[in-house]
Design a protein around this motif. Structure first.
Motif, PDB file in Angstrom:
ATOM      1  N   ASP A  17       1.031  -3.560  -3.623  1.00 21.86           N
ATOM      2  CA  ASP A  17      -0.220  -2.876  -3.283  1.00 21.86           C
ATOM      3  C   ASP A  17       0.036  -1.373  -3.300  1.00 21.86           C
ATOM      4  N   GLY A  20      -1.040   0.525  -0.320  1.00 23.89           N
ATOM      5  CA  GLY A  20      -0.591   0.034   0.972  1.00 23.89           C
ATOM      6  C   GLY A  20       0.487   0.906   1.592  1.00 23.89           C
ATOM      7  N   VAL A  47       2.486  -5.052   0.504  1.00 25.46           N
ATOM      8  CA  VAL A  47       2.443  -3.662   0.980  1.00 25.46           C
ATOM      9  C   VAL A  47       2.787  -2.727  -0.175  1.00 25.46           C
ATOM     10  N   GLY A 216      -1.258  -4.339   7.370  1.00 30.54           N
ATOM     11  CA  GLY A 216      -1.085  -3.135   6.555  1.00 30.54           C
ATOM     12  C   GLY A 216      -2.359  -2.676   5.874  1.00 30.54           C
ATOM     13  N   ARG A 217      -3.279  -3.594   5.653  1.00 35.19           N
ATOM     14  CA  ARG A 217      -4.547  -3.213   5.015  1.00 35.19           C
ATOM     15  C   ARG A 217      -5.534  -2.563   5.989  1.00 35.19           C
TER      16      ARG A 217
END
Length: 219
Positions: A17, A20, A47, A216-217
């Motif tokens: 991501d 992220g 992440v 984490g989002r």
């Protein structure tokens, strides 16, 4: 990286991501990088990146381990990671078991994007009640008591907190996770209970990996 007479060596795993956060992991007492490569790669998928260092005196790092030094090493690592990750707000720190003492201290000293305590310890008074036989006859030094007091660090932290704890954990009982949850800011805390799960191999647990990615989002 050089920190107070030790060469701390670690790995960075690029994540799945790109928007992220960077996840910095402080593992348990025997969580050497070479033993958890697959778990770190799996966590990185959710992440921006995963960064893990071996503690001074262990694995690939040099120097001699000392309790309070491990905490300040943790701050130095996170500061270095933040410079590459658009600031502390894009850094998520995870402490697993013994690593919870380091991760919580980092969150006490720095306002990071988020703190994850995975099977985290709590505070000496509760430990003495939960494990009387294990701690019988021990008289910890003042610096050891300070090192052990994760709950005190959680109480002083201003970072969002995610606690993940196995219901069947007998090494670090779930009551310790609940004590940390109660000490945290009610507006920015969450708790994930892993039904039927114990203490070992949590970094490789798919439910843990999903919970960390979802956390984490949020920042």
């Amino acid at each position: 990286m050089q920190v107070d007479g030790a060469e701390l060596r670690g790995w960075r795993y690029e994540g799945g991501d790109p928007r992220g956060p960077t996840l910095v992991i402080f593992g348990g007492s025997n969580n050497l990088i070479r033993n958890h490569d697959a778990a770190y790669r799996a966590l990185a998928k959710g992440v921006g990146a995963v960064v893990a260092f071996d503690y001074r005196g262990f694995g690939f790092s040099t120097g001699r381990a000392a309790a309070l030094q491990l905490r300040t090493d943790g701050v130095a690592i996170v500061d270095a990671v933040a410079k590459r990750s658009d600031g502390l707000g894009k850094v998520m720190v995870l402490g697993y078991s013994m690593g919870s003492m380091i991760a919580a201290f980092v969150a006490r000293e720095r306002r990071i994007g988020g703190l994850v305590l995975l099977a985290g310890l709590s505070h000496p008074d509760l430990m003495a009640k939960l494990y009387p036989e294990r701690l019988k006859g021990l008289v910890p030094a003042a610096d050891a008591l300070d090192f052990l007091d994760v709950t005190a660090s959680v109480r002083r932290s201003r970072s969002p907190l995610l606690i993940i704890h196995g219901e069947k954990d007998v090494a670090v009982r779930i009551e310790e996770g609940r004590a940390n949850y109660e000490a945290a800011d009610p507006s920015s805390r969450s708790f994930v209970e892993l039904t039927g799960i114990g203490h070992e191999d949590l970094l490789a647990n798919a439910d843990v990996q999903r919970a960390v990615a979802a956390f984490g989002r949020t920042f």
